[in-house]
Design a protein around this motif. Structure first.
Motif, PDB file in Angstrom:
ATOM      1  N   LEU A  39      27.203  10.920 -22.495  1.00  0.00           N
ATOM      2  CA  LEU A  39      26.995   9.538 -22.929  1.00  0.00           C
ATOM      3  C   LEU A  39      26.574   8.615 -21.791  1.00  0.00           C
ATOM      4  N   MET A  40      26.526   9.137 -20.562  1.00  0.00           N
ATOM      5  CA  MET A  40      26.216   8.297 -19.412  1.00  0.00           C
ATOM      6  C   MET A  40      24.971   8.820 -18.704  1.00  0.00           C
ATOM      7  N   ILE A  41      24.063   7.908 -18.383  1.00  0.00           N
ATOM      8  CA  ILE A  41      22.810   8.295 -17.731  1.00  0.00           C
ATOM      9  C   ILE A  41      23.084   9.009 -16.416  1.00  0.00           C
ATOM     10  N   ARG A  42      24.062   8.507 -15.653  1.00  0.00           N
ATOM     11  CA  ARG A  42      24.356   9.066 -14.332  1.00  0.00           C
ATOM     12  C   ARG A  42      24.779  10.519 -14.396  1.00  0.00           C
ATOM     13  N   THR A  43      25.397  10.936 -15.502  1.00  0.00           N
ATOM     14  CA  THR A  43      25.989  12.268 -15.574  1.00  0.00           C
ATOM     15  C   THR A  43      25.410  13.142 -16.690  1.00  0.00           C
ATOM     16  N   ALA A  44      24.490  12.616 -17.463  1.00  0.00           N
ATOM     17  CA  ALA A  44      23.977  13.350 -18.629  1.00  0.00           C
ATOM     18  C   ALA A  44      23.267  14.643 -18.265  1.00  0.00           C
ATOM     19  N   SER A  45      22.741  14.726 -17.053  1.00  0.00           N
ATOM     20  CA  SER A  45      21.994  15.923 -16.647  1.00  0.00           C
ATOM     21  C   SER A  45      22.859  16.954 -15.935  1.00  0.00           C
ATOM     22  N   ARG A  46      24.166  16.747 -15.924  1.00  0.00           N
ATOM     23  CA  ARG A  46      25.039  17.734 -15.309  1.00  0.00           C
ATOM     24  C   ARG A  46      24.960  19.056 -16.076  1.00  0.00           C
ATOM     25  N   PRO A  47      25.209  20.190 -15.419  1.00  0.00           N
ATOM     26  CA  PRO A  47      24.964  21.497 -16.032  1.00  0.00           C
ATOM     27  C   PRO A  47      25.679  21.735 -17.361  1.00  0.00           C
ATOM     28  N   VAL A  48      26.950  21.369 -17.448  1.00  0.00           N
ATOM     29  CA  VAL A  48      27.687  21.606 -18.695  1.00  0.00           C
ATOM     30  C   VAL A  48      27.319  20.563 -19.738  1.00  0.00           C
ATOM     31  N   ALA A  49      27.186  19.315 -19.326  1.00  0.00           N
ATOM     32  CA  ALA A  49      26.825  18.247 -20.266  1.00  0.00           C
ATOM     33  C   ALA A  49      25.478  18.517 -20.917  1.00  0.00           C
TER      34      ALA A  49
END
Length: 302
Positions: free
Chosen positions: A81-91
Motif C-alpha cells: 500500500l506504500m510507494i516506498r515499499t511496494a516494490s519489495r520482493p515479497v510485497a
C-alpha cells in the motif's frame, strides 16, 4: 527482436539472489554492523581479538538480515500500500511467503548458532532478544497499535553496540549501555522525519505513525524535542570520561548541524526538509560512532 510479452516479463525477472539480498536490508544492516564494530573496539584498551570481531560481525549480521527478512514477510500487506515499499520482493510477489520465511529462519538460526559457538552465549541471547524485539514485538505488534512504536521498538534497533561489546568481553558494561542509549534517543527524530514525509502513505496503509495519529505539527515538534534529548545524551560519553576532547569537539559540530536540520523540520512546511533531515541523520550517527572510534585510539597513542 524480443516481443512485448518477453520484454514485460524481463522487467520483473530479476535474478533470485538479488531478491534474497534485498530481503535482508543490507544497507540498514551495514549501519548496524558499524555500530557493533565500534562497540567491539571500545570494549578493550587495544585491538579486539580478530576472531571475535569476524565471527561476531558475521553472526550479528546474519541475525540482523534474518530479522529484516521477517520484517518484509510480516509487513507484506502494508508494503503493497506504500510507494516506498511496494516494490519489495515479497510485497511485489517476486518471492513467496514460504521462501521468505525459510530464508529468514535460516539466516536467524545460522547467526545465533554462530554467536553461541564461536563468540559467547550472552551475545547469542542478546541478539536473539533483539531479533524477536524487532521482528515480532515491533513489526508484528507495536507498529500496528501505537504511534509510539518507534520509541518503544527502537530499543531492539539500538542493540548493535551492546552486542559488539559483549562479543569481545562477555559482559554488559555501563559504557555499552550508554552507546545503546545514544541510538535509542536518536531513533525517534530520525524515523519521525521520514514518517512526516511519508505521512499520506502511512495513513493509506493504516499504520498509526505519529504524524498520522497526532498531526504533522505535533510530529514536527516531537522531532525537535527528541533532537535536544539526542544532543544531551551524546554529550554523556565525554561527561562520564568514556571519551575525550576529540569526540567532544566533533560531536558538538555534528549536533549543531543536527539541530539546524531539525529546527527546519519543526518550523518549516516544506516536505523536502524532513526527508533531507532523515538522510542527514544516517550520516550523523555513522560519523558520531566514527568519532568515538577515533577518539578511543587517539587517546591510547598519547
Amino acid at each position: 527482436m524480443r516481443n512485448s510479452n518477453e520484454i514485460h516479463a524481463g522487467t520483473f525477472s530479476l535474478p533470485v539472489w538479488r531478491d534474497y539480498w534485498e530481503l535482508g536490508k543490507p544497507r540498514v544492516v551495514l549501519v548496524m554492523l558499524v555500530c557493533a564494530l565500534v562497540g567491539m573496539a571500545l570494549a578493550v584498551p587495544g585491538l579486539p581479538p580478530v576472531d571475535k570481531v569476524l565471527f561476531g560481525l558475521l553472526g550479528i549480521g546474519l541475525a540482523s538480515m534474518g530479522a529484516a527478512a521477517f520484517n518484509h514477510l510480516l509487513d507484506r500487506r502494508l508494503d503493497r500500500l506504500m510507494i516506498r515499499t511496494a516494490s519489495r520482493p515479497v510485497a511485489e510477489g517476486r518471492l513467496g511467503s514460504l521462501q521468505a520465511a525459510t530464508y529468514a529462519s535460516l539466516l536467524s538460526v545460522a547467526g545465533i548458532t554462530l554467536l553461541w559457538i564461536e563468540v559467547n552465549p550472552l551475545t547469542a541471547w542478546l541478539t536473539l532478544a533483539s531479533l524477536l524485539g524487532y521482528a515480532l514485538v515491533y513489526t508484528g505488534f507495536l507498529k500496528r497499535v501505537t504511534p509510539q512504536n518507534i520509541t518503544i521498538g527502537g530499543l531492539a534497533g539500538a542493540a548493535p553496540p551492546l552486542l559488539g561489546w559483549t562479543a569481545i568481553t562477555g559482559q554488559i558494561h555501563p559504557d555499552a549501555l550508554l552507546l545503546v542509549l545514544i541510538i535509542f534517543a536518536w531513533t525517534p527524530p530520525h524515523f519521525w522525519a521520514l514518517a512526516i514525509y511519508k505521512r499520506e502513505e502511512y495513513a493509506k496503509a493504516g499504520v498509526p505513525m505519529l504524524p498520522v495519529t497526532h498531526g504533522e505539527a505535533f510530529a514536527r515538534l516531537q522531532v525537535w524535542l527528541y533532537t535536544w534529548l539526542t544532543v544531551a545524551v551524546t554529550l554523556l560519553p565525554f561527561v562520564t570520561g568514556m571519551s575525550g576532547w576529540i569526540y567532544l569537539v566533533g560531536v558538538l559540530a555534528l549536533n549543531l548541524r543536527f539541530l539546524h536540520w531539525n529546527w527546519r523540520v519543526w518550523r518549516g512546511k516544506d516536505l523536502a526538509v524532513p526527508l533531507a533531515s532523515f538522510w542527514f541523520s544516517i550520516r550523523y550517527i555513522l560519523l558520531l560512532f566514527l568519532l568515538l572510534l577515533v577518539d578511543h585510539y587517539t587517546s591510547l597513542m598519547t
